[in-house]
Design a protein around this motif. Structure first.
Motif, short mmCIF file in Angstrom:
data_model
loop_
_atom_site.label_atom_id
_atom_site.label_comp_id
_atom_site.label_asym_id
_atom_site.label_seq_id
_atom_site.Cartn_x
_atom_site.Cartn_y
_atom_site.Cartn_z
N TRP A 35 15.20 3.04 43.39
CA TRP A 35 14.09 3.46 44.01
C TRP A 35 14.16 4.63 45.09
O TRP A 35 13.25 5.29 45.27
CB TRP A 35 12.99 2.08 44.72
CG TRP A 35 12.42 1.29 43.92
CD1 TRP A 35 12.78 -0.01 43.25
CD2 TRP A 35 11.10 1.48 43.35
NE1 TRP A 35 11.97 -0.39 42.30
CE2 TRP A 35 10.89 0.76 42.37
CE3 TRP A 35 10.20 2.59 43.36
CZ2 TRP A 35 9.81 0.56 41.66
CZ3 TRP A 35 9.08 2.58 42.68
CH2 TRP A 35 8.83 1.45 41.68
N PHE A 38 14.47 7.43 43.11
CA PHE A 38 12.98 7.86 42.43
C PHE A 38 12.16 8.48 43.63
O PHE A 38 11.58 9.55 43.39
CB PHE A 38 12.31 6.81 42.11
CG PHE A 38 11.10 6.99 41.59
CD1 PHE A 38 10.76 7.09 40.19
CD2 PHE A 38 10.03 6.72 42.24
CE1 PHE A 38 9.57 7.52 39.64
CE2 PHE A 38 8.63 6.65 41.82
CZ PHE A 38 8.61 7.36 40.45
N CYS A 52 8.48 12.50 34.57
CA CYS A 52 7.93 11.40 34.93
C CYS A 52 8.59 10.29 33.97
O CYS A 52 8.89 9.31 34.39
CB CYS A 52 6.45 11.43 34.75
SG CYS A 52 5.70 10.02 34.91
N LYS A 55 12.41 9.45 34.86
CA LYS A 55 12.32 8.77 36.14
C LYS A 55 11.94 7.25 35.99
O LYS A 55 12.39 6.21 36.39
CB LYS A 55 11.53 9.17 37.29
CG LYS A 55 12.07 10.68 38.08
CD LYS A 55 11.60 11.24 39.00
CE LYS A 55 11.00 12.25 38.26
NZ LYS A 55 10.12 13.18 38.90
N THR A 56 10.91 7.04 35.15
CA THR A 56 10.34 5.95 34.68
C THR A 56 11.31 4.91 34.02
O THR A 56 11.60 3.64 34.36
CB THR A 56 9.03 5.88 33.87
OG1 THR A 56 8.24 6.65 34.56
CG2 THR A 56 8.52 4.42 33.44
N LEU A 59 14.02 3.70 36.32
CA LEU A 59 13.51 2.52 37.13
C LEU A 59 13.42 1.18 36.17
O LEU A 59 14.15 0.28 36.73
CB LEU A 59 12.15 2.70 37.77
CG LEU A 59 12.29 3.39 38.78
CD1 LEU A 59 10.76 3.79 39.31
CD2 LEU A 59 13.04 3.00 40.19
N VAL A 60 13.16 1.27 34.98
CA VAL A 60 13.01 0.24 33.86
C VAL A 60 14.39 -0.15 33.62
O VAL A 60 14.75 -1.44 33.78
CB VAL A 60 12.41 0.46 32.75
CG1 VAL A 60 12.50 -0.55 31.56
CG2 VAL A 60 11.00 0.89 33.07
#
Length: 171
Positions: A35, A38, A52, A55-56, A59-60
């Motif tokens: 995070w 991010f 986007c 970065k998503t 995080l996943v």
């Protein structure tokens, strides 16, 4: 004469009692690092672009590792070392299971109704359940066999089977 069977202690007692705190703390620090990355390098706009997406995805993936890693380790650790330091005492009239933390569970041999191995083992080592029926209440203790199991478990089960007259049922 009382026979005593004891699981070996392959890790220190403080680790056996607190390993899950350490693993989950490290996992949450790993997720917090994701995070932080991010938020540091994130481009916060309402448009959808490739930045986007990656970065998503990051995080996943980091969330999957942070939740799945400790869960896998803790499940495997408990299966292999969850009984470390516990002991089983078999006396002429009862069986007593003593947990590492000092708690005890005891059954009279006359109350034991079955001794069986679980038919499907999802986490090794296989468990053998000793089930007792006392005053309408059913309870059980389990012993494990195999590499991380109770040493001399066959001797315990043979003696228990002889004293109760019940066979050990295996799949």
């Amino acid at each position: 004469m009382t026979d005593l069977f004891q699981y070996p202690m392959s890790f220190p007692g403080w680790w056996l009692s607190n390993y899950y705190y350490v693993t989950w703390t490290l996992a949450m620090l790993f997720l917090a690092g994701g995070w932080a990355f991010f938020y540091r390098y994130g481009k916060f706009s309402y448009g959808v672009d490739f930045g986007c997406f990656w970065k998503t995805a990051l995080l996943v993936i980091m969330t999957t590792i942070a939740l799945g890693g400790p869960s896998y380790y803790n499940t495997k650790f408990v299966a292999q070392h969850g009984n470390d330091g516990d002991s089983v005492a078999l006396s002429p009239d009862r069986i007593e299971y003593r947990y590492r933390n000092g708690e005890k569970k005891m059954f009279l041999l006359k109350d034991i109704v079955s001794i069986y191995q679980e038919p499907v083992t999802y986490n090794p080592p296989p468990k053998i359940f000793i089930v007792a029926d006392n005053a309408g209440l059913r309870d059980s203790i389990s012993v494990t066999e195999g590499k991380h199991g109770l040493p001399d478990v066959d001797k315990l089960l043979t003696a228990l089977s002889e004293r109760t007259g019940l066979p050990v049922k295996r799949p």
